[in-house]
Design an enzyme around this catalytic site. Structure first.
Site, PDB file in Angstrom:
ATOM      1  N   SER A 110      68.985  42.947  38.872  1.00 33.27           N
ATOM      2  CA  SER A 110      67.660  43.567  38.942  1.00 33.27           C
ATOM      3  C   SER A 110      66.713  42.767  39.816  1.00 33.27           C
ATOM      4  O   SER A 110      65.810  43.331  40.430  1.00 33.27           O
ATOM      5  CB  SER A 110      67.048  43.611  37.545  1.00 33.27           C
ATOM      6  OG  SER A 110      67.586  44.658  36.820  1.00 33.27           O
ATOM      7  N   ASP A 138      60.172  43.283  39.684  1.00 33.53           N
ATOM      8  CA  ASP A 138      60.352  43.904  40.999  1.00 33.53           C
ATOM      9  C   ASP A 138      59.085  43.770  41.842  1.00 33.53           C
ATOM     10  O   ASP A 138      59.130  43.391  43.014  1.00 33.53           O
ATOM     11  CB  ASP A 138      60.670  45.402  40.855  1.00 33.53           C
ATOM     12  CG  ASP A 138      62.005  45.658  40.158  1.00 33.53           C
ATOM     13  OD1 ASP A 138      62.778  44.702  39.982  1.00 33.53           O
ATOM     14  OD2 ASP A 138      62.260  46.820  39.788  1.00 33.53           O
ATOM     15  N   GLU A 171      61.319  44.885  34.066  1.00 38.85           N
ATOM     16  CA  GLU A 171      61.854  45.352  35.344  1.00 38.85           C
ATOM     17  C   GLU A 171      60.737  45.563  36.356  1.00 38.85           C
ATOM     18  O   GLU A 171      60.793  45.071  37.482  1.00 38.85           O
ATOM     19  CB  GLU A 171      62.627  46.666  35.141  1.00 38.85           C
ATOM     20  CG  GLU A 171      63.327  47.156  36.389  1.00 38.85           C
ATOM     21  CD  GLU A 171      64.473  46.227  36.776  1.00 38.85           C
ATOM     22  OE1 GLU A 171      65.495  46.243  36.093  1.00 38.85           O
ATOM     23  OE2 GLU A 171      64.341  45.480  37.760  1.00 38.85           O
TER      24      GLU A 171
END
Ligand SMILES: *[C@@H]1O[C@H](CO)[C@@H](O)[C@H](O)[C@H]1NC(C)=O
Ligand SMILES: *[C@@H]1O[C@H](CO)[C@@H](O)[C@H](O)[C@H]1NC(C)=O
Ligand SMILES: *[C@@H]1O[C@H](CO)[C@@H](O)[C@H](O)[C@H]1NC(C)=O
Ligand SMILES: *[C@@H]1O[C@H](CO)[C@@H](O)[C@H](O)[C@H]1NC(C)=O
Length: 632
Positions: free
Chosen positions: A547, A310, A306
């Site tokens: 995500s 990101d 994640e």
């Protein structure tokens, strides 16, 4: 008040078990779903003393939506006139009348004045009381719940208040708010079951997935292979991202990660080496919230995907704008959504907290290695844009708690922040495909809060190019979307959602989803969520998820904010009224009209012309958005 079918079901099935209520008492909160895997084992010792905390009702909350619209609707003369944090705090603080009414009630119930304490923020009244006192006061019954692992916790199924008190109280702790997860193992998307980390993540992690494909670093990644490999240039082509920030030092973009999730510097450098040379050795600005650390001791897909995803994409797309990494939670306790909200708004973060165990980390944390300091309250100004790729099932969030948190997102909008949440990766189902009673759709929270911007996922059809229309993402993950069981429909989306329901009536009953046509529907918009090439634990892997979509949309809004700031205008703030305002700004988004979001044994909802509960209004076109939104 809107009651969901879940609450109605819960009420009808639990009436027999509820403790007898005192005359004129009305049920104030009731857990809608009993915790899975926890056994109600025995009554709590009546002499045990609990710290009872009464969260007082804020005033003027009924004005929140209207005030937010006044500031965020493009037709409003006050568009963009955001409020200062102080003005927001003062406008919504509990009234003197509320404080004295609740104090008087407690006194009448036999609590001496010196036992009653009002918090400095005036948000809470604290009393230490025995379980038998509390059970009488709230017509509640406290039980010890036991987990197969041996963990125990205290909770009641419901509690009641006199009618005249209810309007002055948001929620009371400890009551129905239940810690669903045991404190030693995050329920992450596991690629395998070999890695264990002692540190928890407090709630289910709506993180990205991989299909296990490792990509050779020597792969050329031309634009013609964006259907197999998404790299930054694919997104630039898809969404017309061709803008160089002019005033990066004036801008702010925050990305929230929850410890133990952490990026690896080496992964960022591998990615930058391939896709953004001048950023090698650049790092986000770390904002440590409640002991948040970028841990590197434990490394695997679940713990790094994640954050790596990101940061690699957001940092590249907004380069040279710096990213604030809101790293939330210590290694022992982990953290929840209220914790990052505390850090950007000190009025939300009272010294004794609105946070609830099981949803949030509670600090100071005396456990070895824990963050043994007061909560991080108001340590930074709310960034202009915040992207959060985490979520949980709506059915596991206590309603009063979810509302309190959702109101806070509305306040952040009033202060000028755009808050983006990923819409979930399981179509109409909950985390891991879970559907209460096997058939009930399970929306994602906070995406279902009308005051956040929920971002769904699209993909390029295999064999097609960036020039072709994208479709709803149904590869490895399925774009989350649907209708809230908690929140009513905000005005800004009424027209679009009613049109969808009229033109495409979903073939499902009220037992399956909240089908009144009067509830919050999501997502609001979407962006690609499939086949992202991510440098992860030293190699390139393909990653999928809403995500990925949320930080990409966050990057696009950040670039628009840059153009506004360069023109001496403020940031956009809450964008949903703009996103849905098709009369004035038609065709700003690429409408997605193919695909659906199956789950719970159904085909889910289908995409359609205009807004739909799979991909929202579609994917952004930055070049068009700049033309339309910079001059506002
Ligand atoms: C409740 O008890 C704790 C522990 O004895 C004490 O620190 C706290 O001040 C008490 N709170 C109130 C409101 O009396
Ligand atoms: C881990 O996965 C392997 C292979 O799927 C399985 O044989 C093993 O029992 C699993 N171990 C645990 C602890 O779940
Ligand atoms: C992963 O997905 C990509 C593209 O969607 C596909 O080409 C590849 O075969 C998949 N890999 C596996 C192991 O399923
Ligand atoms: C984006 O908008 C521009 C006009 O500003 C247009 O030329 C372009 O075709 C649009 N791109 C897509 C993918 O629709």
């Amino acid at each position: 008040m809107f009651l969901s079918f879940l609450q109605l079901l819960a009420i009808s099935s639990l009436v027999a078990a509820a403790p007898s209520r005192r005359a004129n008492h009305v049920v104030h909160e009731r857990r809608s779903v009993e915790p899975r895997n926890w056994m109600k084992s025995r009554r709590v010792d009546p002499y045990k003393v609990l710290p009872l905390r009464i969260g007082l009702a804020q005033q003027n909350l009924e004005q929140l939506e209207e005030l937010l619209m006044t500031i965020s609707h493009p037709d409003s003369p006050s568009f963009g006139q955001h409020w200062s944090p102080e003005r927001v705090a003062e406008h919504f603080a509990p009234s003197e009348d509320t404080i004295s009414t609740v104090k008087d009630w407690l006194t009448t119930e036999g609590f001496r004045g010196d036992r009653i304490r009002v918090s400095p923020s005036k948000g809470w009244i604290d009393v230490n009381a025995t379980v038998s006192e509390i059970e009488a006061l709230l017509s509640a019954e406290y039980h010890v719940y036991t987990h197969p692992s041996g963990h125990e916790q205290i909770s009641c199924e419901s509690y009641s208040l006199p009618d005249h008190i209810r309007e002055h109280v948001e929620l009371i702790k400890p009551t129905v708010h239940f810690k669903h997860r045991i404190p030693d193992g995050p329920a992450l998307h596991k690629r395998d079951n070999t890695t264990k980390l002692g540190a928890p993540s407090k709630f289910k992690f709506n993180g990205p997935k991989t299909n296990g494909t490792v990509v050779a670093a020597s792969t050329p990644f031309p634009i013609s292979t964006c259907d197999q490999f998404i790299v930054p240039d694919c997104l630039r082509e898809l969404y017309e991202i061709d803008y160089k920030p002019k005033v990066p030092e004036k801008n702010s973009y925050g990305i929230v990660e929850f410890t133990p999730q952490a990026y690896l510097g080496n992964d960022l450098d591998i990615f930058f080496g391939l896709f953004s040379h001048d950023q090698e050795h650049k790092r986000p600005d770390l904002v440590s919230i409640d002991g948040g650390v970028v841990q590197t001791t434990f490394q695997d897909f679940d713990l790094n995907a994640e954050s790596d995803l990101d940061l690699e994409y957001a940092m590249t797309l907004v380069n040279p704008t710096k990213i604030k990494l809101l790293q939330t939670g210590d290694l022992v306790e982990g953290a929840g959504f209220d914790n990052w909200l505390d850090a950007v708004d000190k009025s939300f973060c009272t010294f004794d907290g609105g946070d609830v165990p099981g949803q949030d980390g509670i600090y100071p944390d005396p456990a070895p290695g824990g963050f043994n300091h007061p909560e991080s309250c108001g340590i930074i100004k709310p960034p202009h844009v915040v992207s959060i790729s985490y979520g949980q099932d709506e059915d596991e969030v206590p309603v009063a708690y979810a509302k309190r948190q959702c109101h806070e997102y509305g306040k952040l909008g009033m202060m000028g922040s755009t808050v983006l949440y990923a819409s979930g990766d399981f179509g109409v189902a909950g985390f891991g495909g879970f559907c209460p009673n096997d058939i009930q759709f399970n929306p994602d929270f906070p995406a279902s809060c009308p005051f956040v911007t929920a971002v769904g996922a699209t993909q390029i059809t295999p064999g097609k190019t960036v020039q072709d229309p994208e479709v709803a993402c149904e590869t490895v993950i399925i774009s989350g979307g649907g209708f809230s069981n908690i929140f009513p429909m905000p005005e800004y989306q009424e027209h679009a959602v009613k049109k969808y329901l009229h033109d495409n009536p979903p073939p499902y009953t009220a037992a399956q989803y909240s089908n009144s046509g009067k509830v919050r529907a999501f997502p609001d918009l979407s962006a690609n969520g499939a086949n992202y090439v991510v440098a992860l634990d030293g190699q390139l892997e393909l990653v999928f998820g809403t995500s990925a979509s949320a930080p990409v949309v966050g990057s696009i809004i950040t670039l628009i904010n840059d153009a506004r700031l360069a023109h001496h205008k403020g940031p956009l703030g809450f964008i949903n009224p703009l996103v849905f305002y098709q009369d004035k700004f038609s065709d700003l988004f690429n409408d997605i009209t193919s695909g659906s979001n199956p789950g719970c044994g159904t085909n889910g909802f289908t995409t359609a012309v205009g807004w739909d509960p799979v991909t929202g209004v579609g994917t952004p076109n930055l070049s068009k958005l700049l033309k339309a939104w910079v001059d506002l």
